[in-house]
Scaffold this active site. Structure first.
Site, PDB file in Angstrom:
ATOM      1  CG  ASP A 327      40.466  26.507 -36.198  1.00 57.09           C
ATOM      2  OD1 ASP A 327      41.523  25.879 -36.036  1.00 57.09           O
ATOM      3  OD2 ASP A 327      39.582  26.140 -36.982  1.00 57.09           O
ATOM      4  CD  GLU A 468      45.470  19.612 -40.394  1.00 62.31           C
ATOM      5  OE1 GLU A 468      44.508  19.476 -41.179  1.00 62.31           O
ATOM      6  OE2 GLU A 468      45.334  19.702 -39.164  1.00 62.31           O
ATOM      7  CE  LYS A 581      43.116  20.378 -44.583  1.00 63.74           C
ATOM      8  NZ  LYS A 581      42.929  19.683 -43.320  1.00 63.74           N
TER       9      LYS A 581
HETATM   10  O1  IFM Z   1      42.627  23.842 -37.339  1.00 65.11           O
HETATM   11  C1  IFM Z   1      42.193  23.399 -38.576  1.00 65.11           C
HETATM   12  C2  IFM Z   1      43.366  22.852 -39.344  1.00 65.11           C
HETATM   13  O2  IFM Z   1      44.320  23.842 -39.559  1.00 65.11           O
HETATM   14  C3  IFM Z   1      42.906  22.293 -40.655  1.00 65.11           C
HETATM   15  N1  IFM Z   1      41.917  21.274 -40.458  1.00 65.11           N
HETATM   16  C4  IFM Z   1      40.745  21.761 -39.725  1.00 65.11           C
HETATM   17  C5  IFM Z   1      41.127  22.344 -38.390  1.00 65.11           C
HETATM   18  C6  IFM Z   1      39.892  22.895 -37.680  1.00 65.11           C
HETATM   19  O3  IFM Z   1      39.377  23.999 -38.357  1.00 65.11           O
END
Ligand code: IFM
Length: 730
Positions: A327, A468, A581
């Site tokens: 992120d 994911e 997702k």
């Molecule tokens: O980094 C992200 C991921 O891409 C999706 N699930 C949450 C994470 C943290 O924001």
């Protein structure tokens, strides 16, 4: 014009958790949830600390919440006046996000008249260890008041308790609490000082989880009874002398007074806004949401350190273990790069300084080079567990492969460092570990390449891309493209090191058998398989994606038996379908729009967007950016607003299986900024020169922003058919 304020009128218990995030204040060192003074751990009070972690027992390692020095409880005529317990007559909380001031006003009707609490607090941007609060009591009758105020050390934890022991004492009128953590025996110290504009009887009360003053006094109807509190937070990581420093800080600020500290804090925020405010004429909603997002990014910027990054949920609590994800580099970096490049450097320094951790992780998987932690804590330790989701039906942990297979994380680190160098022209970061970091990431991907006997290309198998929900896939387009990018950058670095001709660069070249590595990376970049568009222009997200069930998001959603059910993993409702997702191919194309023609970008936007659940707050901005690259600012707009409003609306997902994932969404905030500036604003750089190509949404009359580029501050004004880039004074 916007008024830089968010407010909530009336008390709604259901909103307590969301409001903790929405009304958060912070200064990069600590984040204070937007909870009320009388709240305790049950209401998720947290003073969340950056970069200090603890693991208790078998629970997940997570960041610490400091003892709460803001705690204050009011009793009138022996009755407690507090929320959520006693229903108020009127209640309002507010956040002035221009000046980063949290406020509350609550009135109760008592048998003898009205009782009002009015409070304001801030986490000083001037002094990162300091919190200050003014708390006023107003009654329209002579009330017998008992005010209990001090330090509540019974803190909220997701996987705690993290403090094995506390020591409490009073020293010359200051209350001091020191907690010792379980794992590494770190110490967290809170010192509190209190001034009042009235005389009261004081009693000190200490138990095993708090140190409190009990003040008794009688109010009169005509005036406000004010309590000013100063709270300093230090840890043993800050200094050996943490307790004395905390006391000194409180004493100094008590001497200069609330107004002086408040002014210094506001001045600092004004300095930040003078550079970072984005003005949008014709669309107040967008301007408000965007600047509110920037407020959150400012509040979590680790300015007090030169090597620290930002957790995925900022400083809003312990969600996601307070860990750093991709992120930061892929979503938040641009904002800091453009407005405060020193912060961008600090974020990247954290990655460089955790290279050893990444090398250890690679080694543990039998690979070479650097495999960065999917959920990175101190030293690059990967906090991601093998079982990162809990099944809602059985309550059992589910095996997930985020940590093992999201190999694209290493390329994000490379992307961040290269972006920083391209933007700032500051090559020194290469010589301070940046070069090794990039080369080690390339070595990692190199060690993962596979070649089929009858093919002349390399493949990457058994990975998880940004989406994911589909685990352990082969040739995820995004991952392969980012690995190719990493090889290219490593080759560039190996050349650049020679050119720089510094002692350090010669040492690095010697260490790495430069020529051999360069050849390997060039070969890898050329031959790495990159999925190509089919006859309809569609790029397959991974091998076999198109053979999965083609259903709508709504159909998949309708198959859920429980709203908290996890959509991915082995048996998730999305796993065997084309429902993804978050932006995956779209993320690739948004980052590398010149890889294909505009028709291809457009075809993929239309193909993948309806198949995207947008179950991650990282998703919308990538579709917004890609829509801008396809000259569709109108289609980009709703995705931009969704990103920019993530923390205003609080509509984001709160659960992944039975794991709480709520908190603030700094990546969405950063993504909204990227969309406004790089997307709608069309900011780009050609041969090191700053250029813009406006594509404003139809309702925007004008976009104005400033960026700092190579030591010069520019102001950029854009309309639908005009633009002006001018240098600013100073
Ligand atoms: O980094 C992200 C991921 O891409 C999706 N699930 C949450 C994470 C943290 O924001």
């Amino acid at each position: 014009m916007i008024n830089w304020k968010v407010k909530e009128q009336g008390f709604c218990p259901d909103q307590m958790i969301n409001n903790g995030n929405k009304f958060l204040i912070g200064n990069g060192y600590m984040g204070v949830r937007g909870t009320l003074e009388e709240f305790r751990k049950e209401e998720l009070v947290a003073i969340n600390l950056a970069g200090i972690y603890d693991r208790a027992g078998e629970g997940w390692r997570e960041p610490l919440n400091a003892p709460n020095g803001l705690y204050t409880l009011l009793k009138v005529d022996g009755e407690v006046y507090s929320l959520p317990g006693a229903a108020p007559k009127e209640h309002c909380i507010g956040l002035d996000y221009r000046r980063a001031l949290f406020s509350r006003k609550t009135t109760w009707k008592s048998p003898r008249g009205n009782v009002t609490i009015q409070a304001e607090r801030f986490a000083s941007l001037e002094e990162p260890h300091l919190l200050a609060m003014k708390y006023c009591i107003l009654t329209d009758f002579h009330a017998d008041v008992e005010l209990i105020t001090g330090i509540d050390a019974d803190v909220w934890d997701i996987n705690g308790p993290h403090y094995d022991a506390f020591s409490f004492h009073e020293e010359a009128g200051r209350l001091i609490a020191v907690g010792t953590t379980h794992e590494s025996r770190d110490q967290v110290c809170v010192a509190e000082g209190c001034q009042t504009n009235f005389i009261s009887e004081h009693k000190l009360h200490i138990d095993d989880r708090s140190i409190m003053r009990r003040m008794s006094f009688v109010t009169d109807a005509a005036r406000s009874f004010e309590v000013t509190k100063w709270i300093a937070v230090y840890t043993s990581k800050d200094s050996d002398d943490f307790e004395q420093q905390a006391i000194r800080l409180v004493n100094d600020h008590m001497k200069s007074g609330y107004e002086a500290s408040r002014c210094a804090h506001i001045r600092k925020w004004e300095e930040k806004w003078a550079v970072s405010e984005v003005m949008i004429e014709g669309d107040d909603e967008a301007m408000e949401a965007l600047n509110y997002s920037l407020y959150h990014l400012h509040s979590i910027a680790p300015r007090h350190s030169d090597s620290l990054s930002i957790a995925a949920r900022g400083l809003s609590g312990q969600t996601y273990k307070g860990a750093v994800f991709w992120d930061t580099e892929m979503f938040m970096l641009d904002f800091f790069l453009y407005t405060e490049p020193e912060v961008a450097r600090t974020l990247l320094r954290y990655r460089i300084d955790t290279l050893e951790g990444a090398k250890n992780k690679a080694r543990s998987y039998g690979c070479e080079g650097a495999f960065y932690a999917w959920e990175s804590q101190e030293g690059g330790y990967d906090a991601c567990s093998d079982y990162n989701v809990t099944d809602v039906f059985t309550g059992r942990p589910m095996r997930t492969y985020f940590k093992d297979k999201q190999i694209h994380i290493s390329s994000a680190v490379v992307y961040g460092i290269i972006k920083y160098i391209d933007y700032t022209g500051d090559y020194s970061i290469l010589l301070e570990g940046g070069a090794e970091t990039i080369i080690e990431c390339a070595k990692f991907y190199y060690s993962l390449l596979l070649k089929k006997v009858n093919k002349n290309c390399y493949e990457l198998h058994d990975v998880i891309g940004p989406d994911e929900y589909h685990e352990r896939v082969n040739n995820n387009g995004y991952t392969n493209r980012m690995a190719k990018y990493t090889f290219d950058q490593a080759v560039w670095v190996l050349d650049k090191l020679c050119e720089l001709q510094e002692d350090v660069s010669e040492r690095i070249c010697a260490m790495y058998e430069r020529e051999k590595l360069k050849q390997q990376f060039e070969d890898a970049s050329q031959k790495l398989y990159i999925p190509q568009p089919d006859e309809k222009g569609i790029i397959e997200q991974f091998d076999g994606y198109k053979t999965l069930e083609d259903v709508s998001v709504e159909t998949v959603k309708a198959r859920l038996l429980n709203e908290k059910e996890y959509w991915g993993g082995a048996y998730g409702v999305a796993t065997h379908t084309q429902i993804i997702k978050q932006a995956d191919v779209a993320a690739w194309l948004a980052l590398f729009p010149t890889d294909f023609s505009k028709d291809i970008l457009l075809a993929n936007w239309h193909y993948y967007e309806p198949k995207t659940e947008h179950g991650s707050s990282l998703s919308a901005c990538m579709y917004a950016l890609l829509a801008c690259k396809c000259d569709m600012p109108d289609r980009a707009y709703p995705f931009f607003i969704k990103s920019a409003s993530a923390d205003l609306t609080g509509h984001g997902k709160q659960w992944a299986g039975l794991i709480y994932i709520g908190g603030t969404h700094p990546a969405a905030a950063g993504g909204a900024y990227m969309t406004a500036i790089n997307g709608f604003g069309g900011l780009h750089f050609k041969d090191g020169e700053l250029k813009v190509k406006p594509q404003l949404p139809p309702t925007w009359k004008k976009l104005r922003f400033k960026i700092r580029h190579r030591g010069v501050l520019y102001q950029i004004d854009e309309t639908h058919d005009d633009m002006l880039i001018k240098k600013c004074e100073g």
